[in-house]
Write an enzyme that holds these catalytic residues in place. Structure first.
Site, short mmCIF file in Angstrom:
data_model
loop_
_atom_site.label_atom_id
_atom_site.label_comp_id
_atom_site.label_asym_id
_atom_site.label_seq_id
_atom_site.Cartn_x
_atom_site.Cartn_y
_atom_site.Cartn_z
N CYS A 1 -18.17 -4.83 13.08
CA CYS A 1 -18.01 -6.16 13.67
C CYS A 1 -17.10 -6.14 14.89
O CYS A 1 -16.91 -7.17 15.54
CB CYS A 1 -17.46 -7.14 12.63
SG CYS A 1 -15.76 -6.81 12.12
N GLU B 1 -1.61 -1.32 -6.07
CA GLU B 1 -2.81 -0.68 -6.59
C GLU B 1 -2.47 0.19 -7.80
O GLU B 1 -1.37 0.72 -7.91
CB GLU B 1 -3.46 0.20 -5.52
CG GLU B 1 -4.35 -0.55 -4.55
CD GLU B 1 -5.09 0.39 -3.62
OE1 GLU B 1 -6.33 0.38 -3.61
OE2 GLU B 1 -4.42 1.15 -2.89
N ASP C 1 0.86 -1.18 0.00
CA ASP C 1 0.00 0.00 0.00
C ASP C 1 0.89 1.23 0.00
O ASP C 1 1.64 1.47 0.95
CB ASP C 1 -0.92 0.01 1.22
CG ASP C 1 -1.80 1.25 1.27
OD1 ASP C 1 -2.63 1.42 0.36
OD2 ASP C 1 -1.63 2.08 2.20
N ASP D 1 -3.57 1.74 6.75
CA ASP D 1 -2.62 1.35 5.71
C ASP D 1 -2.31 -0.14 5.74
O ASP D 1 -2.20 -0.78 4.69
CB ASP D 1 -1.33 2.16 5.86
CG ASP D 1 -1.57 3.65 5.69
OD1 ASP D 1 -2.50 4.01 4.94
OD2 ASP D 1 -0.84 4.45 6.30
N CYS E 1 -13.18 -4.19 5.52
CA CYS E 1 -12.78 -4.91 6.74
C CYS E 1 -12.30 -6.30 6.35
O CYS E 1 -13.04 -7.08 5.76
CB CYS E 1 -13.95 -5.01 7.71
SG CYS E 1 -13.62 -6.02 9.17
N CYS F 1 -14.46 -1.33 12.76
CA CYS F 1 -15.56 -1.85 11.95
C CYS F 1 -16.76 -2.15 12.84
O CYS F 1 -16.65 -2.31 14.06
CB CYS F 1 -15.09 -3.11 11.23
SG CYS F 1 -16.36 -3.88 10.18
#
Length: 400
Positions: free
Chosen positions: A344, A271, A187, A351, A323, A342
């Site tokens: 959850c 990416e 990333d 990152d 997530c 999250c």
């Protein structure tokens, strides 16, 4: 067999006589470009049609026979022909709307340079330049591929460099399967230059920002000097040397980083960032200083050289918002939130979570070696249905 290109770039150490000869060669190239451009404009104004390369090459032969143009015969003939080929390619790029209309080259603004497609050799840390002779090199590595062309260029600091284009063949076979333990997600960012899916963080070097104070002082000193004076030329060279230092520091750091990553891992997942858009934001200075595009360029061709997998994930893949534990997407995640929770209950470092999601998505496009199982997410599925992941050897656009 697939043919790939490799470019070697070395700094030259010419004598005073050789440097003057190289400068004359660059001047001949600039003259032929301007002459060819003027002839094309004249022909179009007179007949409504342009000139082809073959027509101009014939005219160039006649031009060199004129007594007042005898100095052109001191330059390598292929160098002059290459200038016309470059001009012809510039016109083709203009007509296909890929570039603007070719312009005349100024002696003051255009950096001295020329290209020779053949007869350039490298031996014993020396390069043979036709019409100049053997010139010493700072050769950092052997040239182990056939040379297909050479570009000679002098930078703003007055140093001559040669870029040797070589070609090598590689078997056009599928890449070997990867060990999942040696596949990494990367990333890229600005706070950390890169965060790897294994938790490694690479701090940004920020070479430009560190040298910004010296660059500003040198720029102010240059602006105070009288135009055309020797002091202004000295100030310009000092500024050019500072810019060259920043550029060389960044290139050296990136080469060491990308080579280390490619040799350490069997597969790399990154990416597809919109770098042009990022460079237009208020973070443009940091984006350009980080040179994220150069990082990807080096990673792409080195993956080909070393026979490693490189997967480029679609730029719209929600790597930061997804997530990795429950699969939910945090649509309201702000750029300033470096840690988020999250629904959850899982707590994510922005990152690191993105790097791990990039790796999980990239694993969908990398064949796994026998005896290993693919690492899946918490609910034992891929992150999302397969889409535009790209392998470095399977996509022609990513070839060097």
């Amino acid at each position: 067999m697939a043919v790939h290109r490799k470019v070697y770039r070395f700094r030259m150490e010419p004598t005073q006589t050789q440097a003057e000869a190289l400068l004359r060669m660059a001047g001949a190239r600039r003259f032929v470009w301007n002459w060819g451009l003027a002839r094309r404009k004249e022909a179009y104004a007179a007949t409504g049609k342009g000139l082809t390369y073959n027509q101009q090459a014939t005219e160039l032969t006649a031009l060199k026979k004129q007594p007042e143009m005898a100095w052109l015969r001191e330059a390598d003939s292929q160098l002059l022909q290459q200038a016309l080929k470059d001009l012809d390619r510039a016109f083709r790029a203009f007509f296909s709307k890929r570039a603007s209309f070719p312009r005349f080259k100024s002696k003051k603004r255009d950096e001295p340079r020329f290209r020779i497609p053949q007869r350039v050799k490298v031996e014993d840390s020396k390069v043979y330049v036709p019409k100049v002779g053997w010139v010493r090199l700072r050769q950092s590595q052997p040239v182990d591929c056939p040379i297909k062309g050479a570009t000679f260029k002098r930078d703003g600091a007055g140093h001559w460099y040669v870029s040797l284009t070589a070609e090598f063949e590689m078997p056009d076979v599928p890449l070997p399967s990867a060990n999942p333990e040696r596949v990494v997600g990367i990333d890229l960012g600005l706070k950390d230059f890169a965060v790897l899916s294994d938790g490694t963080r690479i701090a940004p070097p920020r070479f430009y920002r560190k040298g910004l104070a010296k660059l500003r002082r040198a720029q102010r000193a240059l602006s105070r000097k009288q135009k055309g004076s020797r002091n202004r030329e000295k100030a310009r060279k000092r500024l050019s040397k500072l810019h060259a230092r920043v550029r060389h520091q960044r290139q050296d750091w990136l080469h060491k980083l990308t080579t280390g990553l490619v040799t350490r891992y069997d597969g790399l997942c990154i990416e597809d960032l919109n770098l042009k858009g990022m460079a237009k934001t208020k973070l443009s200075l940091s984006v350009l200083d980080a040179a994220l595009g150069e990082f990807r360029r080096q990673l792409t061709y080195k993956a080909v050289w070393y026979g490693k997998h490189l997967v480029v994930i679609d730029r719209f893949f929600p790597s930061s918002k997804l997530c990795r534990e429950g699969g939910a997407i945090n649509q309201n995640l702000a750029l300033s939130e470096r840690v988020w929770t999250c629904e959850c209950g899982a707590v994510h470092d922005r990152d690191l979570n993105a790097a791990q999601n990039i790796r999980a998505e990239g694993m969908r496009h990398i064949p796994v070696a026998v005896g290993h199982t693919e690492t899946l997410n918490a609910w034992e599925e891929g992150v999302r249905p397969a889409h535009g992941g790209q392998s470095s050897l399977n996509q022609e656009s990513h070839r060097l």
